[in-house]
Design an enzyme around this catalytic site. Sequence first.
Site, short mmCIF file in Angstrom:
data_model
loop_
_atom_site.label_atom_id
_atom_site.label_comp_id
_atom_site.label_asym_id
_atom_site.label_seq_id
_atom_site.Cartn_x
_atom_site.Cartn_y
_atom_site.Cartn_z
N ASP A 1 -14.64 37.86 37.77
CA ASP A 1 -15.87 37.74 38.56
C ASP A 1 -16.39 36.32 38.45
O ASP A 1 -16.98 35.94 37.43
CB ASP A 1 -16.93 38.71 38.03
CG ASP A 1 -16.59 40.14 38.40
OD1 ASP A 1 -16.39 40.96 37.49
OD2 ASP A 1 -16.53 40.43 39.60
N ASP B 1 -16.16 47.95 44.07
CA ASP B 1 -16.51 47.23 42.84
C ASP B 1 -17.99 47.41 42.56
O ASP B 1 -18.83 47.04 43.37
CB ASP B 1 -16.20 45.74 43.06
CG ASP B 1 -16.61 44.87 41.88
OD1 ASP B 1 -16.32 43.66 41.92
OD2 ASP B 1 -17.23 45.39 40.93
C1 DX5 Z 1 -20.94 42.52 40.06
C2 DX5 Z 1 -19.61 42.59 39.37
C3 DX5 Z 1 -19.46 43.94 38.68
C4 DX5 Z 1 -18.23 44.06 37.85
C5 DX5 Z 1 -17.98 45.51 37.49
O1 DX5 Z 1 -21.12 41.25 40.58
O2 DX5 Z 1 -18.56 42.38 40.31
O3 DX5 Z 1 -19.44 44.92 39.70
O4 DX5 Z 1 -17.18 43.50 38.49
O5 DX5 Z 1 -19.00 45.87 36.64
P1 DX5 Z 1 -19.39 47.40 36.38
O6 DX5 Z 1 -18.11 48.21 36.45
O7 DX5 Z 1 -19.98 47.36 34.99
O8 DX5 Z 1 -20.34 47.77 37.45
#
Ligand code: DX5
Length: 234
Positions: free
Chosen positions: A41, A181
Amino acid sequence: MTESSVNQPLVVPSVLPADFARLGDEVRELCQAGVDRIQWDVMDGVFVPNVTFGPDVIAAARPHSAVGFEAHLMVVNPDELLGRYVDAGCELVIVHAEACTHLHRTLAHIRDLGARSGVALNPHTPAEVVEHVLSETDLVLAMTVNPGFGGQAYIPAVEPKIARLRRMIDDSGFPIELEVDGGITGDTIRGASAAGADVFISGSWMYAYPDGKTAAVAQLRAAALDSAPHREAA
Ligand code: DX5
């Protein structure tokens, strides 16, 4: 209706919850847990409030991974950074439609650099935004949280958009992955899979799973398969 082209589900962790002091070990552990790819990310503090990984950090982790890397660029000027993340070892580079004045050109540029191209849509952005760029796209990412941080709650209101994207992809005939995501758990994955997603990003839930990452990956994969609308024969 066109036969669904939903593929076998892929489970892709976000390394956002990882211990940044031992990223090489963390990447190795994810590979041992059976993940299909690893997502980085990338945040610039402008497109989203957080700041995370530069290309050099990803390049340092690359030799420790037996699976591919994807970069999710949550940045305001992705065009200026594409080559650096491809050079760092990301085989898939995802840009946000909201950050691209010329999205068609940006996606083609990612492919010209030798990587697969992806386009992400924030929860408020309609599916139609990608309707005329599917020929340049290898993956569409429907965000199920507002980007910037891990550990947020899944937004079920995005599911109709996931279903719309699935129909658009099926009707296009292009082999495009449909990724989700944000807030993906053993439970929320069912709604996303039923709507037509086939690639699932999980961060906090996978890292917090009491039986460890291998069990978490297996749980996510089984739940996605069990709730999928239709899968092509393996
Ligand atoms: C948000 C990120 C999150 C991450 C996943 O900008 O992209 O969504 O990848 O995090 P969780 O699974 O904890 O929501």
